[in-house]
Design an enzyme around this catalytic site. Structure first.
Site, short mmCIF file in Angstrom:
data_model
loop_
_atom_site.label_atom_id
_atom_site.label_comp_id
_atom_site.label_asym_id
_atom_site.label_seq_id
_atom_site.Cartn_x
_atom_site.Cartn_y
_atom_site.Cartn_z
N THR A 1 -24.94 1.44 -0.72
CA THR A 1 -25.40 2.76 -1.12
C THR A 1 -25.41 2.91 -2.64
OG1 THR A 1 -24.64 3.77 0.94
CG2 THR A 1 -24.86 5.22 -0.96
N CYS B 1 -23.93 -3.62 8.53
CA CYS B 1 -23.99 -2.21 8.13
C CYS B 1 -23.75 -1.30 9.32
CB CYS B 1 -25.32 -1.90 7.46
SG CYS B 1 -26.75 -2.49 8.34
N LYS C 1 -37.02 -10.71 -2.96
CA LYS C 1 -35.86 -11.09 -3.75
C LYS C 1 -34.66 -11.20 -2.82
CE LYS C 1 -32.51 -9.80 -5.75
NZ LYS C 1 -31.06 -10.27 -5.63
N GLU D 1 -16.52 1.89 3.40
CA GLU D 1 -17.12 0.70 4.00
C GLU D 1 -16.47 -0.55 3.41
OE1 GLU D 1 -21.51 -0.81 5.31
OE2 GLU D 1 -21.30 -0.16 3.24
N GLY E 1 -28.47 1.26 -3.93
CA GLY E 1 -29.62 2.04 -3.49
C GLY E 1 -29.87 3.24 -4.39
N GLU F 1 -32.17 1.10 3.23
CA GLU F 1 -31.27 0.98 4.38
C GLU F 1 -29.93 0.58 3.80
OE1 GLU F 1 -28.77 -0.18 6.79
OE2 GLU F 1 -29.98 -2.00 6.98
#
Length: 497
Positions: free
Chosen positions: A245, A301, A191, A399, A248, A266
């Protein structure tokens, strides 16, 4: 042959045929619902193509095809040398179609064509070749056992692997997932990000041309809903994800709500790049500091977004970094001379600009800080640097995923290590020093999955595992260790008497 010019690439782009359909069970298909989403180029805002918006019916079809192929053994059941030959042909086809794939990558994501042709596509081909070569090199174990037994330990493919991949290195990050998953004998449902789906869609046909059987490699473009369907799917055995994150965490929750599928993540980073007074090459360190955050528009990242500089060298060093940043002036991504292209889309552009606005209110602007417009209608930002007096500013902690560098001052190595580790993330870090003992001691204390000494973002081969500590994720991409993610250990005990 003379190298291609901006005009050459623009002419090639005008005649480029772009595929936007899903690839399921060996064929391109429209979404069952007929729905599409617009794929817009960040270079100039023009429509590239409508892309299939895969929904539940499409996800189910892709997973069913992957399961059937796996159960029938059309790929996993091949002899290792046969699978290796197919993977090598796959890598050859990626290289043979380099210009087309690089053009798709640049049009879709906005990265400079010089990077697409020298980093992204060659890197993906190398990854496929590397894992193809590993297929007939990895064996099992004969375990110690009582003498009336023979104990065997081997690794077997996990089954159906879903790979949900990001938009910043679309095909390179995808290859880090699908290459080891295929090498291990699995079937794959890929995907790609809805922000950059085009190379994954095109590569699916190359996989089939290479000899990968129908159902073994599927591509289902779509947004977050498609990813969630894969995360919740009861017949997906493993999901490998690279992205934020926050997403995730949602994927791990979905695994718990469904079939406890293996989940490998990751995730984000806020990597620290530490420069000590005894740095052996200040010029190279400054160039590396600029490249660490401005390469790929800061959409990395592992970006060295926190530059930690010793107070005694700060002013002189930052002047060198500002000078090095001039090489990253935004330009037309199809111009081979361009080192900084476009931000991937309007949403990400606004995110970056909003953080720059925050930074202007909490830190000292050193350079940049404005939107750029080398191409009308595109999404561009100047390379930007802030001097952060406390290191607790939002631009220094959160980030951003854009070309925004936060500079933090320290007085001792111990303080630098404390600042570097004072983060939710732990993906990468670097230290610049001429003292070998200091280099080792510092590297040992930095809580990061990759630590560079007197360099940044080097080691582009496949031998080094890549991943992070803390909220930067779990598991590792690259290296032979990645095969562990896509296999299960099986013990077989045979009674002899």
């Amino acid at each position: 042959m003379a190298s291609k010019t901006l005009n050459d690439w623009q002419q090639r782009a005008q005649s480029l045929k772009i595929e936007g359909r899903a690839f399921i069970d060996g064929a391109y298909v429209n979404a069952a619902s007929g729905q599409t989403f617009d794929c817009i180029s960040p270079i100039d805002g023009r429509l590239l193509t409508p892309v299939a918006e895969c929904g539940e019916a499409d996800i189910n079809a892709a997973v069913a095809a992957a399961r059937r192929a796996f159960n029938q053994g059309v790929w996993a059941g091949l002899n290792p040398r046969a699978r290796k030959a197919v993977m090598h042909k796959f890598a050859d086809l990626l290289r043979a179609n380099l210009d087309e794939l690089a053009l798709l990558e640049t049009l879709d994501m906005g990265k400079p064509i010089g990077d697409s042709t020298t980093v992204d596509i060659p890197g993906a081909a190398y990854c496929v070749q590397w894992y193809g070569e590993a297929i007939d090199k990895i064996g099992g174990e004969i375990a110690p056992a009582d003498h009336h037994l023979v104990g065997l330990v081997d690794r077997v493919p996990v089954g159906v692997v879903a790979a949900v991949v990001p938009w910043n290195f679309p095909i390179l990050m995808a290859s880090w997932k699908f290459a080891p998953a295929l090498a291990a004998g699995n079937s794959v449902v890929l995907k790609p990000s809805e922000k950059s789906p085009l190379t994954a869609i095109r590569v699916a046909a190359l996989a089939k041309e290479a000899g990968i059987p129908d159902g073994v490699f599927n591509v289902v473009p779509g947004g977050g809903a498609a990813g969630k369907l894969l995360a919740l799917h009861m017949d997906v055995d493993c999901l490998a994800f690279t992205g934020s994150t926050a997403v995730g965490k949602q994927i791990m929750q979905c695994a718990g709500q469904s079939n406890l599928k293996r989940v490998w993540l990751e995730l984000g980073g806020k990597s620290a790049n530490i420069v000590l007074p005894d740095c052996p090459d200040m010029e190279r360190a400054a160039r590396s500091a600029a490249g660490a955050i401005f390469f790929n528009m800061g959409e990395m990242c592992t970006a060295g977004s926190r530059l930690l500089v010793h107070r005694s060298i700060k002013d002189a060093f930052l002047e060198k970094v500002r000078e090095a940043a001039k090489a990253y002036t935004p330009g037309h991504p199809l111009d081979p001379a361009t080192n900084m292209g476009a931000i991937v889309d309007g949403i990400q552009l606004e995110r970056v600009l909003s953080y720059i606005a925050i930074g202007k209110g909490e830190a000292k602007l050193l350079t940049g800080g404005e939107r750029a417009e080398p191409v009308s209608g595109g999404h561009y930002v100047q390379p930007t640097m802030f001097d952060c007096p406390t290191g607790k500013e939002r631009v220094a902690c959160e980030e951003i995923f854009g070309p925004v560098l936060s500079v933090i001052t320290f007085d001792t190595v111990e303080e630098a290590i404390r600042i570097a580790n004072d983060s939710d993330y732990g993906l990468a870090a670097a230290v610049w020093t001429g003292d070998l003992t200091c280099a080792h001691d510092t590297a040992r204390q930095l809580r990061a999955g990759t630590v560079w000494v007197n360099c940044y973002d080097e080691g582009g081969d496949m031998n080094f595992p890549f991943g992070g500590f803390k909220q930067s994720g779990n598991g590792r991409d690259k290296s032979l260790h990645a095969l562990e993610k896509y296999t299960e250990l099986r013990s077989t005990l045979v009674r002899l008497r």
